[in-house]
Design a protein around this motif. Structure first.
Motif, PDB file in Angstrom:
ATOM      1  N   PHE A  81       0.844  -1.196   0.000  1.00 49.91           N
ATOM      2  CA  PHE A  81       0.000   0.000   0.000  1.00 49.91           C
ATOM      3  C   PHE A  81       0.883   1.251   0.000  1.00 49.91           C
ATOM      4  CE2 PHE A  81       0.184   2.141   4.173  1.00 49.91           C
ATOM      5  CZ  PHE A  81       0.831   1.206   4.966  1.00 49.91           C
ATOM      6  N   ARG A  83       0.772   5.268   1.297  1.00 52.62           N
ATOM      7  CA  ARG A  83       0.063   6.281   2.050  1.00 52.62           C
ATOM      8  C   ARG A  83       0.929   7.541   2.058  1.00 52.62           C
ATOM      9  NH1 ARG A  83      -2.420  10.184   3.868  1.00 52.62           N
ATOM     10  NH2 ARG A  83      -3.357  10.297   5.928  1.00 52.62           N
ATOM     11  N   ASN A  84       0.446   8.542   1.349  1.00 51.71           N
ATOM     12  CA  ASN A  84       1.145   9.826   1.328  1.00 51.71           C
ATOM     13  C   ASN A  84       0.266  10.897   1.943  1.00 51.71           C
ATOM     14  OD1 ASN A  84       3.394   8.832   0.015  1.00 51.71           O
ATOM     15  ND2 ASN A  84       2.503   9.163  -2.008  1.00 51.71           N
ATOM     16  N   GLY A  86       1.497  14.174   1.643  1.00 49.54           N
ATOM     17  CA  GLY A  86       1.833  15.304   0.778  1.00 49.54           C
ATOM     18  C   GLY A  86       2.182  14.799  -0.609  1.00 49.54           C
ATOM     19  N   TYR A 182      11.221  12.952  13.039  1.00 45.21           N
ATOM     20  CA  TYR A 182      11.837  12.985  11.699  1.00 45.21           C
ATOM     21  C   TYR A 182      11.333  14.170  10.888  1.00 45.21           C
ATOM     22  CZ  TYR A 182       7.514  10.767   9.778  1.00 45.21           C
ATOM     23  OH  TYR A 182       6.208  10.472   9.411  1.00 45.21           O
ATOM     24  N   ALA A 184      11.243  15.323   6.633  1.00 45.55           N
ATOM     25  CA  ALA A 184      11.392  14.747   5.295  1.00 45.55           C
ATOM     26  C   ALA A 184      11.218  15.841   4.254  1.00 45.55           C
ATOM     27  CB  ALA A 184      10.373  13.637   5.098  1.00 45.55           C
ATOM     28  N   ILE A 198       3.973  15.908   7.182  1.00 47.49           N
ATOM     29  CA  ILE A 198       3.995  15.030   8.356  1.00 47.49           C
ATOM     30  C   ILE A 198       5.407  15.056   8.938  1.00 47.49           C
ATOM     31  CG2 ILE A 198       4.509  12.945   6.992  1.00 47.49           C
ATOM     32  CD1 ILE A 198       2.598  11.402   8.937  1.00 47.49           C
ATOM     33  N   HIS A 227       8.051   4.839  -1.811  1.00 47.29           N
ATOM     34  CA  HIS A 227       8.169   4.263  -0.468  1.00 47.29           C
ATOM     35  C   HIS A 227       9.335   4.853   0.339  1.00 47.29           C
ATOM     36  CE1 HIS A 227       4.867   1.528  -1.005  1.00 47.29           C
ATOM     37  NE2 HIS A 227       5.372   1.119  -2.155  1.00 47.29           N
ATOM     38  N   ARG A 232      14.854   6.020   4.487  1.00 47.31           N
ATOM     39  CA  ARG A 232      13.601   5.930   5.211  1.00 47.31           C
ATOM     40  C   ARG A 232      13.835   5.398   6.621  1.00 47.31           C
ATOM     41  NH1 ARG A 232       7.922   3.091   3.565  1.00 47.31           N
ATOM     42  NH2 ARG A 232       6.909   4.006   5.364  1.00 47.31           N
ATOM     43  N   ALA A 240       2.505   2.916  10.950  1.00 45.02           N
ATOM     44  CA  ALA A 240       3.510   3.129   9.897  1.00 45.02           C
ATOM     45  C   ALA A 240       3.844   4.606   9.723  1.00 45.02           C
ATOM     46  CB  ALA A 240       3.029   2.524   8.590  1.00 45.02           C
ATOM     47  N   SER A 241       3.019   5.487  10.284  1.00 47.89           N
ATOM     48  CA  SER A 241       3.314   6.924  10.191  1.00 47.89           C
ATOM     49  C   SER A 241       4.604   7.289  10.921  1.00 47.89           C
ATOM     50  CB  SER A 241       2.149   7.731  10.756  1.00 47.89           C
ATOM     51  OG  SER A 241       1.818   7.259  12.050  1.00 47.89           O
ATOM     52  N   LYS A 245       9.317   8.596   5.433  1.00 48.89           N
ATOM     53  CA  LYS A 245       9.924   8.383   4.119  1.00 48.89           C
ATOM     54  C   LYS A 245      10.713   9.637   3.741  1.00 48.89           C
ATOM     55  CE  LYS A 245       5.662   7.343   2.241  1.00 48.89           C
ATOM     56  NZ  LYS A 245       4.696   6.704   1.311  1.00 48.89           N
ATOM     57  N   TRP A 246      11.678   9.499   2.856  1.00 49.96           N
ATOM     58  CA  TRP A 246      12.449  10.637   2.307  1.00 49.96           C
ATOM     59  C   TRP A 246      13.040  11.514   3.403  1.00 49.96           C
ATOM     60  CZ3 TRP A 246       6.926  10.890   0.966  1.00 49.96           C
ATOM     61  CH2 TRP A 246       6.590  10.070  -0.099  1.00 49.96           C
ATOM     62  N   TYR A 267      -3.247  10.523  14.928  1.00 51.50           N
ATOM     63  CA  TYR A 267      -2.629   9.273  15.413  1.00 51.50           C
ATOM     64  C   TYR A 267      -2.771   9.109  16.915  1.00 51.50           C
ATOM     65  CZ  TYR A 267      -1.073   9.207  10.680  1.00 51.50           C
ATOM     66  OH  TYR A 267      -1.073   9.226   9.314  1.00 51.50           O
TER      67      TYR A 267
HETATM   68  N1  LIG Z   1       7.725  11.792   4.585  1.00 50.68           N
HETATM   69  C1  LIG Z   1       6.619  11.060   4.767  1.00 50.68           C
HETATM   70  N2  LIG Z   1       6.707   9.921   5.458  1.00 50.68           N
HETATM   71  C2  LIG Z   1       5.599   9.158   5.662  1.00 50.68           C
HETATM   72  C3  LIG Z   1       4.344   9.581   5.181  1.00 50.68           C
HETATM   73  C4  LIG Z   1       4.276  10.780   4.426  1.00 50.68           C
HETATM   74  O1  LIG Z   1       3.237  11.212   3.945  1.00 50.68           O
HETATM   75  N3  LIG Z   1       5.451  11.497   4.247  1.00 50.68           N
HETATM   76  N4  LIG Z   1       3.219   8.815   5.463  1.00 50.68           N
HETATM   77  C5  LIG Z   1       3.316   7.977   6.653  1.00 50.68           C
HETATM   78  C6  LIG Z   1       2.176   7.101   6.824  1.00 50.68           C
HETATM   79  S1  LIG Z   1       0.788   7.778   7.531  1.00 50.68           S
HETATM   80  C7  LIG Z   1       2.241   5.765   6.522  1.00 50.68           C
HETATM   81  S2  LIG Z   1       0.945   4.722   6.848  1.00 50.68           S
HETATM   82  C8  LIG Z   1       3.448   5.196   5.897  1.00 50.68           C
HETATM   83  C9  LIG Z   1       3.110   4.509   4.590  1.00 50.68           C
HETATM   84  O2  LIG Z   1       4.244   3.909   4.026  1.00 50.68           O
HETATM   85  P1  LIG Z   1       4.194   3.349   2.529  1.00 50.68           P
HETATM   86  O3  LIG Z   1       3.600   4.399   1.642  1.00 50.68           O
HETATM   87  O4  LIG Z   1       5.600   3.019   2.183  1.00 50.68           O
HETATM   88  O5  LIG Z   1       3.331   2.112   2.561  1.00 50.68           O
HETATM   89  O6  LIG Z   1       4.461   6.168   5.628  1.00 50.68           O
HETATM   90  C10 LIG Z   1       4.590   7.155   6.629  1.00 50.68           C
HETATM   91  N5  LIG Z   1       5.733   7.992   6.335  1.00 50.68           N
END
Ligand SMILES: Nc1nc2c(c(=O)[nH]1)N[C@H]1C(S)=C(S)[C@@H](COP(=O)(O)O)O[C@H]1N2
Ligand SMILES: [Mo]
Length: 406
Positions: A81, A83-84, A86, A182, A184, A198, A227, A232, A240-241, A245-246, A267
């Motif tokens: 899945f 989930r972004n 932004g 974090y 990003a 986020i 991803h 990451r 998972a939030s 990422k990035w 959350y």
């Molecule tokens: N920089 C960044 N990290 C993030 C997010 C995001 O929008 N931006 N979304 C978070 C949320 S809410 C979730 S559920 C997961 C989703 O990871 P995936 O897209 O690799 O499955 O990343 C998290 N890390």
């Protein structure tokens, strides 16, 4: 190169090869105009996703799996899945990427290039279960705003990177550290450069666990852009939030991190149970930490039709946040009786566990197979809905599939 830049730089002939036909009046096209055929990017091609993945939102991209797509022991990119909050970043240069460790509780603010991270610290690989805190939200009543995830906002990939602990210790952690946060590079939907979509984190003890990684590989390859390429945070077993990422900065905080989506109701769930639809004050909402025990039947696909004399082999995965799954059961009579079935040990801590069972049906008709996991504290999944909460988090109800026996 991103598609948009490609379109900008493309000559008419390469442009035509993208569309699969000649751009007959290409020379008449206004500068900067994008032909319709290229305006609506196909998310399945864009992100290399399986055609059965379900798009819940395209601005920002939110795409979920279906249960049967999660059958692999290690989830491939095609079925993970997305989930972004932004916009997916563009034009990332791994050569100039740096990660900075700062904050009130760092001894020496330090920056590392990607190659420094890779060469200076030992690398580790773990399978880690990441489930969105809002997975299962679609079932709550009264409904909660947000992406209406059903069951597919969970994955367990294999992540390779360095331990966050090793890097934080290299920069130096002051005694008053309580949390990490974090930061990003993804942009806020408003494009306002001062807003982060986020910026979450976790208590310092979770940050210092062996399995909490700064990952640069997923399933043995560079992390796919969507991803989190090129770096990451991965903190298995928590919403998972937390797994940013990035990321280009981690702050060691002397208080609970107060970045975007750490405060208010984001959350968070009511610290004490509430009645469905109740208003809950912000100060009565607590940050979600370890995710609750849960499982999913990944084979067969719901709606399967089987012949009477055949018994049915089912399988799936189960996970329990920071804990392990101790027991797995299934029911074919809507939860009146349960049969225990084998569940494997996790590959490593925080990896999901695999279960399987052979199910026999007494006579032709409609059945449902329900699966129920119990964690090492003896807590089992609720049969139907767990406690209602205003934002629709933590639905760990038993997964159910429909079966017709003919
Ligand atoms: N920089 C960044 N990290 C993030 C997010 C995001 O929008 N931006 N979304 C978070 C949320 S809410 C979730 S559920 C997961 C989703 O990871 P995936 O897209 O690799 O499955 O990343 C998290 N890390
Ligand atoms: Mo999430």
């Amino acid at each position: 190169m991103k598609r948009r830049d490609f379109v900008k730089k493309a000559t008419l002939s390469s442009f035509a090869s993208l569309i699969g036909a000649d751009l007959v009046f290409g020379s008449k096209m206004l500068k900067g105009y994008t032909p319709l055929a290229l305006q609506d990017p196909d998310p399945f091609k864009l992100f290399n996703k399986h055609k059965d993945m379900v798009v819940l939102n395209d601005k920002p991209w939110n795409i979920e799996a279906q249960a049967h797509l999660l059958d692999d022991k290690i989830t491939p990119n095609s079925c993970m899945f997305i989930r972004n909050n932004g916009l997916v970043p563009e034009d990332i240069d791994p050569k100039t990427w740096t990660l900075t460790i700062d904050g009130e509780s760092v001894k020496n603010k330090t920056s590392y290039t990607l190659s420094e991270l890779k060469s200076k610290f030992q690398q580790h690989t773990y399978q880690l279960t990441l489930e969105c805190g809002g997975n299962g939200r679609a079932e709550f009543d009264p409904p909660a705003k947000g992406n209406q995830w059903t069951v597919g906002a969970v994955h367990c990939a294999s992540w390779t990177g360095v331990r966050l602990r090793d890097v934080l210790e290299d920069a130096g952690i002051k005694n008053n550290a309580v949390y990490i946060g974090y930061h990003a590079i993804d942009k806020h939907l408003s494009m306002d450069p001062n807003k982060e979509p986020i910026s979450r984190g976790c208590p310092i003890n979770k940050a210092l666990q062996d399995e909490t990684l700064l990952a640069f590989k997923m399933n043995g390859e560079d992390i796919p852009l969507v991803h989190g390429y090129p770096l990451r945070l991965v903190a298995g077993g928590w919403p998972a939030s937390v797994s940013g990422k990035w990321i280009n900065r981690i702050s060691i905080r002397n208080k609970v991190h107060d970045g975007t989506k750490m405060t208010g109701t984001a959350y968070r769930v009511p610290c004490e149970p509430v009645a469905p639809g109740d208003k809950v004050k912000d100060e009565d909402m607590c940050i979600i930490e370890s995710m609750p025990v849960k499982s999913i039947i990944t084979y067969p696909k719901t709606g399967a039709i089987i012949k009477k004399e055949k018994s049915l082999n089912i399988r799936g995965h189960a996970w329990a946040g920071e804990l392990e799954v101790a027991k797995m059961e299934y029911s074919i009579d809507f939860g009146a009786t349960w049969n225990t079935c084998p569940v494997e040990k996790p590959k490593n801590r925080l990896a999901w566990q695999h279960f399987s069972a052979t199910v026999n049906f007494p006579k032709p008709g409609y059945y449902e197979v329900w699966a129920r996991a119990t964690d090492t504290n003896g807590i089992a999944q609720p049969m139907l809905l767990p406690g209602w909460n205003p934002k629709g988090y933590l639905n760990n109800a038993c997964h159910r599939i429909a079966i017709k026996v003919t």
